[in-house]
Write an enzyme that holds these catalytic residues in place. Sequence first.
Site, PDB file in Angstrom:
ATOM      1  N   ILE A 139       0.722  -1.123   0.231  1.00 55.26           N
ATOM      2  CA  ILE A 139      -0.074   0.100  -0.125  1.00 55.26           C
ATOM      3  C   ILE A 139       0.832   1.363  -0.043  1.00 55.26           C
ATOM      4  O   ILE A 139       2.262   1.120   0.297  1.00 55.26           O
ATOM      5  CB  ILE A 139      -0.890   0.130   1.000  1.00 55.26           C
ATOM      6  CG1 ILE A 139      -0.162  -0.229   2.626  1.00 55.26           C
ATOM      7  CG2 ILE A 139      -1.963  -1.128   1.042  1.00 55.26           C
ATOM      8  CD1 ILE A 139      -1.059  -0.159   3.885  1.00 55.26           C
ATOM      9  N   ASP A 140       0.526   2.375  -0.338  1.00 52.96           N
ATOM     10  CA  ASP A 140       0.997   3.641  -0.650  1.00 52.96           C
ATOM     11  C   ASP A 140       1.720   4.045   0.737  1.00 52.96           C
ATOM     12  O   ASP A 140       1.287   3.987   1.807  1.00 52.96           O
ATOM     13  CB  ASP A 140       0.190   4.561  -1.083  1.00 52.96           C
ATOM     14  CG  ASP A 140       0.142   4.320  -2.615  1.00 52.96           C
ATOM     15  OD1 ASP A 140       0.573   3.649  -3.326  1.00 52.96           O
ATOM     16  OD2 ASP A 140      -1.188   4.907  -2.859  1.00 52.96           O
ATOM     17  N   LYS A 141       2.883   4.836   0.904  1.00 48.76           N
ATOM     18  CA  LYS A 141       3.487   5.290   1.857  1.00 48.76           C
ATOM     19  C   LYS A 141       2.390   5.930   2.949  1.00 48.76           C
ATOM     20  O   LYS A 141       2.584   5.764   4.087  1.00 48.76           O
ATOM     21  CB  LYS A 141       4.537   6.385   1.432  1.00 48.76           C
ATOM     22  CG  LYS A 141       5.224   7.173   2.606  1.00 48.76           C
ATOM     23  CD  LYS A 141       6.010   8.173   2.268  1.00 48.76           C
ATOM     24  CE  LYS A 141       6.649   9.042   3.535  1.00 48.76           C
ATOM     25  NZ  LYS A 141       7.337  10.294   2.952  1.00 48.76           N
ATOM     26  N   ARG A 240      -7.292   5.705  -5.415  1.00 47.22           N
ATOM     27  CA  ARG A 240      -6.872   7.372  -5.626  1.00 47.22           C
ATOM     28  C   ARG A 240      -7.460   7.682  -7.020  1.00 47.22           C
ATOM     29  O   ARG A 240      -7.959   8.706  -6.767  1.00 47.22           O
ATOM     30  CB  ARG A 240      -5.558   7.728  -5.104  1.00 47.22           C
ATOM     31  CG  ARG A 240      -5.238   7.266  -3.732  1.00 47.22           C
ATOM     32  CD  ARG A 240      -3.692   7.213  -3.314  1.00 47.22           C
ATOM     33  NE  ARG A 240      -3.238   8.679  -3.605  1.00 47.22           N
ATOM     34  CZ  ARG A 240      -1.762   8.635  -3.462  1.00 47.22           C
ATOM     35  NH1 ARG A 240      -0.876   7.687  -3.441  1.00 47.22           N
ATOM     36  NH2 ARG A 240      -1.273   9.853  -3.574  1.00 47.22           N
TER      37      ARG A 240
END
Length: 307
Positions: A139-141, A240
């Site tokens: 998953i993204d930062k 997103r």
Amino acid sequence: MLKELKLIVENIEESLRLDLYISKELNDISRSYVQKLIKSGNVRVNNEIIYSKKYKISEEDEIDIEIPEPEKLKLEPENIPIEIIYEDKDLLVVNKPQGMVVHPAPGHYSGTLVNALLYHSKSLSSINGIIRPGIVHRIDKDTSGLLMIAKNNKAHNSLAAQLKEHSINRVYYALVNGNIKVGSGTIDAPIGRHPVNRLKRAVVEKNSKKAVTHFKVIESYSGYTLVELKLETGRTHQIRVHMSYLGYPLVGDPLYGIKKKKFNLKGQMLHAKVLGFIHPTTLKYMEFNSELPEYFKALLKKMQRRK
């Protein structure tokens, strides 16, 4: 070993910047890396070293590029606290905080979840190489929440196969800008690289992959909506991109969101809340649920008071 490449400029209608032309021709190399090569004197035009990324090339110019051998990366275990939700001999489920990078990459060689895992566990799967031991998905930062980590290759293959078959239950909560007028729906829109911005993904038809996200409204506020999102596929930045495409970008999203910053957030309001899968050895279904982080709950309380 040094890698040498030659480009001959053809079929351009007007002069282009050197860095832009090279990054377009060599689409597996980022523009920032091309700029680094130019600055280091690794690019010659018509046998002359060019140090300016803004140098304008012309038709029939000959460009020689030297790409140095990448430095060998040694990952160091780091004693970084991580929240382990579940662990056995085959796998771990961890609750990643916002702000933590999952695995090392340029600019982030320490402080990652992988560095923490190497300290915590003596056994991690090797399928994704030395940079991503144990990492089955990511998953993204600035997205928080649940991740499954494989401790051996058998477990890794099983979990990866479930991901490929879209049988893993992945449910996210997000706070988005705007009020969604329907209670639920499905976004079926292919995602590929953004045609202009290399950092972004976009809904595009060309060079894209199928992407499907199911959403359900949990609560509406004044100008905002709390949404539950279930991933059918797992493309980079999928939620997103899809919510921005729908016209309801995530609150706090620096890449796809509204430029005007509100609420002093550190990133997008997106949390991987539910993770369910078949255990690789017991073959029993397991499901884990993670509470929303405190900063997320605090913002929702603000929203409640505004209603």
